[in-house]
Design a protein around this motif. Structure first.
Motif, PDB file in Angstrom:
ATOM      1  N   VAL A  75       4.000   2.464  -6.803  1.00 11.34           N
ATOM      2  CA  VAL A  75       4.419   3.843  -7.087  1.00 11.34           C
ATOM      3  C   VAL A  75       3.964   4.706  -5.925  1.00 11.34           C
ATOM      4  CG1 VAL A  75       4.234   5.808  -8.649  1.00 11.34           C
ATOM      5  CG2 VAL A  75       4.242   3.484  -9.566  1.00 11.34           C
ATOM      6  N   THR A  76       4.924   5.347  -5.262  1.00 10.12           N
ATOM      7  CA  THR A  76       4.561   6.216  -4.144  1.00 10.12           C
ATOM      8  C   THR A  76       3.750   7.396  -4.653  1.00 10.12           C
ATOM      9  OG1 THR A  76       6.736   7.255  -4.395  1.00 10.12           O
ATOM     10  CG2 THR A  76       6.505   5.603  -2.659  1.00 10.12           C
TER      11      THR A  76
ATOM     12  N   ASP B  62      11.121   8.232  -1.841  1.00  4.13           N
ATOM     13  CA  ASP B  62      10.906   9.426  -2.662  1.00  4.13           C
ATOM     14  C   ASP B  62       9.467   9.439  -3.169  1.00  4.13           C
ATOM     15  OD1 ASP B  62      13.546  10.098  -2.356  1.00  4.13           O
ATOM     16  OD2 ASP B  62      14.184   9.028  -4.165  1.00  4.13           O
ATOM     17  N   PRO B  63       8.806  10.600  -3.162  1.00  2.26           N
ATOM     18  CA  PRO B  63       7.442  10.654  -3.717  1.00  2.26           C
ATOM     19  C   PRO B  63       7.462  10.400  -5.211  1.00  2.26           C
ATOM     20  CG  PRO B  63       7.944  12.599  -2.377  1.00  2.26           C
ATOM     21  CD  PRO B  63       9.238  11.866  -2.610  1.00  2.26           C
ATOM     22  N   SER B  64       6.325   9.921  -5.718  1.00  3.64           N
ATOM     23  CA  SER B  64       6.107   9.709  -7.165  1.00  3.64           C
ATOM     24  C   SER B  64       7.218   8.863  -7.776  1.00  3.64           C
ATOM     25  CB  SER B  64       5.994  11.055  -7.894  1.00  3.64           C
ATOM     26  OG  SER B  64       4.969  11.829  -7.354  1.00  3.64           O
TER      27      SER B  64
ATOM     28  N   ARG C  92       0.864  -1.190   0.000  1.00  5.27           N
ATOM     29  CA  ARG C  92       0.000   0.000   0.000  1.00  5.27           C
ATOM     30  C   ARG C  92       0.893   1.230   0.000  1.00  5.27           C
ATOM     31  NH1 ARG C  92      -2.884   3.113   3.957  1.00  5.27           N
ATOM     32  NH2 ARG C  92      -2.117   1.785   5.635  1.00  5.27           N
ATOM     33  N   PRO C  93       1.031   1.905  -1.136  1.00  2.00           N
ATOM     34  CA  PRO C  93       1.957   3.047  -1.202  1.00  2.00           C
ATOM     35  C   PRO C  93       1.356   4.292  -0.571  1.00  2.00           C
ATOM     36  CG  PRO C  93       0.910   2.709  -3.329  1.00  2.00           C
ATOM     37  CD  PRO C  93       0.417   1.614  -2.433  1.00  2.00           C
ATOM     38  N   LEU C  94       2.206   5.047   0.145  1.00  2.00           N
ATOM     39  CA  LEU C  94       1.873   6.376   0.648  1.00  2.00           C
ATOM     40  C   LEU C  94       2.834   7.372  -0.013  1.00  2.00           C
ATOM     41  CD1 LEU C  94       1.341   5.394   4.382  1.00  2.00           C
ATOM     42  CD2 LEU C  94      -0.405   5.702   2.637  1.00  2.00           C
ATOM     43  N   VAL C  95       2.952   8.564   0.522  1.00  2.00           N
ATOM     44  CA  VAL C  95       3.781   9.587  -0.137  1.00  2.00           C
ATOM     45  C   VAL C  95       5.260   9.244  -0.025  1.00  2.00           C
ATOM     46  CG1 VAL C  95       4.408  12.018  -0.183  1.00  2.00           C
ATOM     47  CG2 VAL C  95       2.041  11.368   0.259  1.00  2.00           C
TER      48      VAL C  95
ATOM     49  N   VAL D 205       1.453  19.460  -1.048  1.00  2.00           N
ATOM     50  CA  VAL D 205       1.714  20.520  -0.075  1.00  2.00           C
ATOM     51  C   VAL D 205       0.413  21.284   0.134  1.00  2.00           C
ATOM     52  CG1 VAL D 205       3.065  22.578   0.414  1.00  2.00           C
ATOM     53  CG2 VAL D 205       4.069  20.698  -0.874  1.00  2.00           C
ATOM     54  N   PRO D 206       0.005  21.491   1.371  1.00  2.00           N
ATOM     55  CA  PRO D 206      -1.230  22.264   1.577  1.00  2.00           C
ATOM     56  C   PRO D 206      -1.094  23.650   0.959  1.00  2.00           C
ATOM     57  CG  PRO D 206       0.000  22.021   3.632  1.00  2.00           C
ATOM     58  CD  PRO D 206       0.633  21.104   2.637  1.00  2.00           C
TER      59      PRO D 206
END
Length: 1425
Positions: A820-821, A794-796, A742-745, A826-827
């Motif tokens: 794939v993360t 790393d993201p993405s 389960r990928p996160l950021v 960013v808010p």
């Protein structure tokens, strides 16, 4: 004399050059350079420097060594040598002698264990009498010691293909003198066999030839020294995998920049491992890098190291089954280098100067200064300022000479020098000199500064042109310093940087243009003493008195002129940044409540009546240890087999250890017998295997931590049961039964289930992961764990993940998964206000200036921060055009590179940091026209049927018209190579797309070119198109594309398949009369039938219909015009209504034709009479075509009405009407699209892809109707015309077509041709047909559709009706029955037919008949005209 003058002249040039340099080093010395040199006897700087300096040397005992040295000066310098800071006496030395160039020769180096006379640091000293002395850098002579082995090779064995290492460690000095022998023969080194800098030998990819006896030899000049021999055996490949292990790991290195570094890394195992390297966790690519070399066995060599190479190097060995890695650090040291060298300085006595020297290096170099070869010792007058600069205060004549800055660190030293010349004052010029200043007094005396004032000399009571020099020195010191007044006439000065409580002597000298005058009488002044604050308390001590308390003691400060009032004790926990304090009256204090076994720092400050004194240095002490205050954490049990259980735990939480953990106490018992407890004390490791347990028995365990003070609290009891029987561990585990990710950021959660075969021991799971490859990182987890979170990703990024179960035999088969993360989100910060007032100013055909205002700026609209603006723009043609953007930092932007005559929309947004606004409101601008940049396209030439000497030229507008086309020029010639002014010119006015040329010569090749014209000028010419006129009348000419029957082919009109020839040919008058009468009769019959149908409606039904018609009519856009409901003149209403959607069409393709020959794609020669084509084929055959038919220029000038051409052919299977108005040339840009009517099996080229261009004012119902305009319609008998009159009197024309449904089922099953859809403004008012969309358009059967009534007769041949124009009343045309839309839907019409005999009223019939009579009068007026 001449030579002396030349030397002085040269010296003057040197001075001029020196003063011209912007060098701050001599700024202090040159502050009064004009007066310094004008009144001085100038001497020049003398070049004096080393050509060669000695370098570090490594030698062996008994060898000869040369230490090189050579110096340059105009006068030959004297060379001497120092060893370890002491001059060598070379006169009486028989082994050491000075060579002519200054080098030092040492014969037969002496070196023994207790006598090392030659080893040390050497320095070359060069001296020129009356000038000065300089010293070289120091060079180290190292003599290699006696040969000795710290380790010798040992016998070993290696599998074939693996790597072997044979150790031979010697003292570092002798490593370069080591060589190897195999079976008493020299070993030759290559890419496979490599010697490490330490002397060890690495053999990679071992073969049978590598077996044998090896020994290493030290050859350092004397007798060679041999090591023991060791045998290397080569073993065949093992059958089973061998564990991967390192036989040599890399060790951390410290190297000097420029040297080479070798990281050894040798791993063995089966399969043979592959070695790769990373630096700072980034893959290190050795290919393509000359400085990085992968050596035998996987070792890494870095040549010519630099500071950029510093980092952690990791050797990773991988053989497919497992991965191991080892790390080492590389540290690079850099010898001192000068960033700024000292500069030569001129000065006068009593001045202050600064020699600047800036160095760099690693470690940071230390700097010392040497004057004429002697060390400069810092004092009140020689100071080191700004770390490395030398300041000399109050110069005296003896300060003259050579000053050298010597920088030194652990890896080297360097020197740079400069010369100081103190100029003599020249005798004063003739003229009166000032007398002594009067009344010199100290008006302000402080501890470190004094202000002096005086009166002007008697000789010059005004004193406006006098400057003053103040000379001062400490009493008893003859080194005076000088301070000059800042401007002429000033009679006071502030002398700063003095010492407190010190007597100074001051005198003042006035100076005018002739020179300095007399000195004032010396004035003695003592500075004030400083306030005496307490000094640091001596002998501060701190000791721990318990685990939570510390006692601090100190003594009374020695200095201080006031009684000590109290002390303040400061203390702070190590690693914290907040200091606490406590007031103390005595000389000791005990602080309680501290943390156990924790370091604290303490310091004391004494206070007297003047305030706080100087703080003591910090003293650090650790509180005493105690038993731990918390139990160990995370105790887990792992049942290994039927007789052993493995315990794992973590230390107690940080801060609860209360001392150094010395071990752990484990207590365990059977659950059934709680009183029988066994103790086991282990070391500091965090696991323990408890063996000798009983089968199938449950045990409880607890663990406690130990310190030297005792045992801490224990964990809770935790139980586990041994196995009844042992599991299988003779093979690796099977593959895990499932793996989920389960990928996160920045992380991936991995979960799994164990192998299905539970009888094989699983010790744990190995998780491998990496970007694109799962071998980058490996994590091992406990066998009980079922999930794990991989962090710091790393993201993405695309990660590949493997999962393997393992036990003591090895790792099982991996299970693969990829993920794939997620992208990093960013808010969004609060948005900014968008720019306002966006305006587009057109500057040229390709440039528009965009301006705007920003409400978030001040009123003056001045940008003072780092905001920027983003401008975006696009055009809507084609519709899918993407935005283009550009950034600007001002409130305007110049958009260039636009297309001419194109409408663009612009919007702006503002960005400041991470905040951005939304897009502003759009501004629009259309660029100016420019000349066409492409020629007309699709130029075709065909001969006119029946007129072989007349040809018709057709073309399409240029793709880059860049404006409204105002005309074309056709050039034609029989010679394609003729000059263009020799070609015949045919101008075409307006934007017609066809033209005919007459009276050409038969059987002659002609060449045609066309160029377009707009308001800006002429465009380029098209390529020449060749056409040969026919030989005789009726034969077809040879055009440029005579064989092409593709989608671009346009069949010639009026061909042999048309019985009437050209539609414009005159018809027989009798035939015309018959056609007119037939049209009248058919129209009367239709009208009567419509009337009958209308009158059959019941009264209630009629009322409902009328109400519905009124409501529909009331909602129409023309509802305010009551005249639209009545049927006035047919043609006026036709043009007014049908031209409305036309006039707003921006389409650049015009409709032009040259009468009498129509050349549009709807003039079709039928090919096939077959009715067998399926519905799909027929639907695709009827495409919307752009009508190219138009009035002739002559007809336009005469203001004639649009014309209707309705010839009857005798062959096509079904009559289909597609009538539309053709407009005059008054507005050549506007055109209309109509449906293309063809035989069922033939399709023709579609010229216009989008039949409704953007910008036409066409309602939604219009589009819906146009979608249905060509459609398969149910095949029925001739339907009564009265059905179309039900609602016609009250219903709006456009809502009529939008009110009824076509029967979709009947439509799909119908086998006859589609009929044209007529959209009337009144039942008989309009014959225009809305455009048919391309064949790809799908239709919805629920959309409104009003099919025309089809004509059908058993024996009558079916006619193909060509698109024509209504008008041109002076010409004879065959009339044609025109059918209006039927109003009700199919079901309603059927019901009306069934009730045709009963439901009507006489009054309504009378009204309908009166209405029909009016229509017949209009029709008769048309036909008779």
């Amino acid at each position: 004399m001449a030579a002396g003058r030349a030397r002085r002249l040269l010296g003057s040039l040197w001075i001029a050059l020196l003063l011209g340099q912007p060098d701050p080093a001599g700024a202090a010395a040159r502050s009064g350079s004009q007066s310094l040199l004008t009144g001085s006897l100038v001497r020049t700087f003398t070049p004096f420097y080393f050509l060669v300096e000695p370098m570090d040397v490594l030698s062996v005992r008994g060898a000869s060594v040369i230490m090189n040295c050579s110096a340059y000066c105009e006068t030959s310098p004297k060379i001497e040598w120092k060893k370890d800071g002491t001059f060598l006496n070379l006169v009486s030395d028989d082994r050491r002698q000075l060579l002519p160039d200054g080098s030092l020769l040492i014969n037969s180096v002496v070196h023994s264990k207790h006598n090392k006379p030659d080893e040390g640091y050497y320095q070359c000293v060069a001296t020129v009498e009356s000038l000065g002395t300089i010293v070289s850098r120091t060079a180290k002579l190292t003599v290699a010691g006696l040969p000795r082995f710290t380790s010798q090779p040992e016998s070993s064995s290696v599998y074939k293909g693996n790597s072997a290492i044979l150790n031979c460690e010697v003292n570092v000095d002798l490593a370069p003198f080591v060589r190897w022998e195999q079976d008493r023969q020299p070993v030759f080194l290559d890419d496979r066999v490599f010697k490490l800098p330490s002397g060890a030998l690495i053999i990679s990819n071992a073969t049978d030839l590598d077996g044998g006896l090896y020994r290493c030899i030290i050859e350092s000049g004397g007798t060679p020294k041999y090591s023991d021999e060791a045998e290397l055996k080569i073993l065949p490949d093992p059958e089973v995998p061998q564990n991967l292990m390192f036989v040599r790991q890399p060790s951390s290195l410290t190297k000097v920049s420029g040297q080479s570094a070798v990281f050894p890394c040798v791993a063995v195992g089966f399969p043979t491992p592959y070695v790769r390297w990373t630096r700072n966790e980034e893959e290190l690519t050795t290919e393509g890098y000359e400085r990085f070399l992968l050596l035998a066995g996987g070792s890494l060599e870095i040549s010519d190291v630099t500071e950029e190479d510093v980092g952690t190097y990791t050797c990773i060995a991988d053989n497919g089954n497992e991965t191991i890695e080892a790390q080492a650090e590389l540290t690079v040291q850099v010898p001192p280098e000068f960033l700024k060298r000292p500069a030569n300085i001129y000065a006068h006595e009593s001045m202050d100067i600064v020699f600047e020297c800036e160095v760099t290096g690693k470690p940071t170099p230390t700097v010392k200064w040497v004057k004429n070869g002697d060390m400069v010792i810092p004092s009140d007058y020689f100071k080191i300022v700004k770390e490395h600069n030398l300041q000399v205060l109050g110069l005296v004549k003896s300060d003259e000479g050579f000053y050298q800055c010597i920088a030194e660190n652990d890896v080297g030293n360097a020197q740079a020098g400069a010369q100081l010349i103190i100029l003599d004052l020249a005798p004063a010029t003739t003229g009166p000199l000032p007398s002594a200043p009067r009344d010199v007094v100290a008006t302000l005396v402080s501890t470190r500064f004094i202000r002096l004032t005086w009166r002007t000399p008697v000789s010059d009571p005004q004193g406006d042109n006098l400057t003053y020099s103040i000379f001062y020195t400490k009493e008893g010191i003859n080194r005076e310093r000088i301070e000059n007044t800042s401007r002429a006439g000033e009679t006071q000065v502030m002398i700063q940087n003095l010492m407190p409580e010190t007597v100074y002597v001051f005198r003042v000298v006035a100076q005018n243009k002739h020179g300095p005058g007399e000195s004032s009488v010396p004035l003695k002044v003592a500075t004030q003493p400083e306030v005496q604050l307490p000094g640091p308390a001596p002998n501060i001590r701190a000791y721990a008195s318990s685990p939570t308390s510390v006692t601090v003691t100190w003594e009374t400060p020695l200095s201080g002129n006031g009684e000590i009032q109290n002390y303040k004790l400061y203390y702070m926990e190590k690693g914290q940044d907040t200091e606490q304090d406590v007031d103390v009256g005595g000389l000791s204090y005990t602080i309680n409540g501290l943390k156990k076994y924790t370091e604290y720092s303490f310091r004391v400050v004494a206070y007297n009546k003047h305030g706080p004194g100087v703080s003591t240095q910090d003293v650090v002490v650790r509180t005493l240890s105690d038993v731990p205050s918390a139990p160990p954490q995370n105790l887990t049990l792992e049942v290994r087999n039927s007789k052993s259980i493995m315990l794992h735990w973590q230390p107690p939480p940080a801060g609860t250890h209360s001392g150094q953990i010395t071990g752990y106490k484990i207590r365990y018992r059977k659950v059934s017998r709680k009183s029988d407890v066994t103790e086991s004390i282990g070391g500091t490791q965090l696991f323990q295997l408890i063996e000798g347990l009983e089968r199938g028995t449950e045990y409880s365990f607890r663990v406690a931590a130990l310190t030297v003070n005792g045992t801490g609290p224990a964990t809770d009891w935790i139980s586990a049961e041994t196995f009844e029987s042992d599991l299988d561990e003779t093979r690796v585990p099977e593959v895990p039964s499932s793996l989920h990710v389960r990928p996160l950021v920045t992380s991936i959660v991995v979960s799994w289930t164990p192998p299905e075969n539970q009888n094989i021991v699983v010790r744990g799971y190995a998780i491998g992961y990496g970007i694109g490859s799962p071998h980058a990182q490996t994590i091992k987890v406990d066998y009980k764990q079922r999930y794990y979170t991989i962090e710091n990703l790393d993201p993405s990024s695309h990660y590949v993940i493997t999962l393997k179960a393992f036990n003591n035999v090895g790792e099982g088969i991996p299970l693969y998964e990829s993920a794939v993360t997620r992208p990093h989100s960013v808010p969004d910060p609060s948005p900014m206000m968008p720019p306002v007032g966006v305006q587009a100013s057109i500057l040229s055909h390709d440039t528009i200036r965009i301006t705007w205002a920003d409400n978030s700026l001040p009123k003056n609209q001045k940008i003072t921060d780092a905001r920027y603006y983003t401008v975006r723009w696009k055009t809507n043609i084609p519709a899918n055009t993407k935005y283009k953007t550009a950034n600007a930092t001002t409130l305007s932007y110049l958009v260039t590179g636009l297309k001419p005559n194109t409408l663009y929309e612009f919007s702006v947004m503002v960005t400041k940091g991470r905040r951005s606004s939304t897009w502003s409101m759009t501004a629009h601008g259309t660029t100016f026209e420019s000349v066409p940049t492409s020629p007309p396209k699709d130029v075709t030439v065909v001969s006119k049927e029946g007129k072989p000497r007349t040809i018709i030229v057709n073309w399409q507008p240029p793709s880059e018209a860049n404006g409204k086309i105002t005309g074309y020029i056709i050039y034609y010639s029989t010679d394609v190579n003729a000059e263009i002014h020799d070609w015949v010119i045919e101008p075409v006015v307006g934007n017609r797309l066809t033209h005919q040329i007459q009276e050409l010569t038969l059987d002659t090749p002609y060449y045609f070119k066309i160029q377009a014209r707009n308001s800006k000028g002429m465009g380029p010419m098209s390529e020449a198109v060749q056409f040969r006129t026919p030989k005789a009348s009726g034969s077809a000419g040879k055009g440029s594309r005579p064989v092409d029957v593709g989608p671009d082919y346009k069949p010639p009109l009026g061909g042999s398949n048309s019985p009437h020839g050209s539609p414009t040919s005159p018809l027989d008058s009798n035939m015309l009369l018959v056609i007119i009468v037939s049209v009248g009769v058919i129209t009367i019959v239709i009208v009567v039938i419509v009337a009958v149908f209308c009158t059959r409606r019941t009264t209630s039904h009629q009322k409902k219909k009328r109400a519905a018609c009124k409501s529909v009519n009331g909602s129409h856009k023309y509802k305010g015009n009551s005249k639209d409901v009545k049927p006035p003149d047919l043609w006026i209403h036709h043009e007014r209504l049908e031209l409305k959607p036309i006039d707003k069409s921006p389409d650049p393709n015009p409709i032009m034709t040259d009468t009498p020959i129509p050349r549009n794609s709807q003039d079709i020669t039928p090919v096939d009479n077959s009715m067998d084509s399926n519905i799909h084929q027929r639907r695709n055959s009827y495409r919307g075509h752009e009508s190219e038919d138009s009035m002739s220029t002559l007809a336009g000038r005469r203001g004639m009405r649009p014309k209707m051409m309705m010839p009857f052919d005798s062959q096509p299977p079904q009559p289909v009407i597609s009538a539309h108005p053709i407009h005059s040339l008054d507005n050549p840009h506007h055109h209309f699209h109509s449906g293309s009517l063809a035989s069922p099996t033939r399709s023709y080229h579609h010229h216009q892809v989008n039949p409704w261009p953007i910008g036409t004012s066409m309602s939604h119902s219009d589009r819906a109707n146009s979608t249905e305009s060509v459609r398969n319609t149910p095949s029925t008998d001739t339907m009564p015309a009265s059905s179309s009159q039900t609602c016609a009197d009250h219903q709006d024309p456009e809502s009529t077509t939008g009110s009824y449904l076509a029967n979709a089922q009947e439509e799909d099953s119908a086998q006859n041709l589609p009929t044209a859809h007529v959209r009337p403004s009144h039942p008989l008012k309009s014959f225009a047909v809305p455009a048919v969309p391309p064949a790809a358009s799908t239709y919805d059967p629920a959309l409104p559709s009003t099919p025309l009534l089809t004509q059908q007769a058993p024996n009558h041949p079916v006619h193909s009706v060509k698109t024509a124009s209504i008008g041109t009343l002076g010409r004879t045309r065959p009339p044609m029955p025109v059918v209006v839309p039927s109003a009700p839907d199919v079901q309603e019409t059927t019901r009306m037919l069934e009730d045709s005999e009963s439901n009507y009223e006489p009054d309504e019939l009378t009204k309908e008949m009166a209405h029909l009579e009016g229509l017949m009068k209009d029709l008769n007026a048309i036909t008779t005209a």
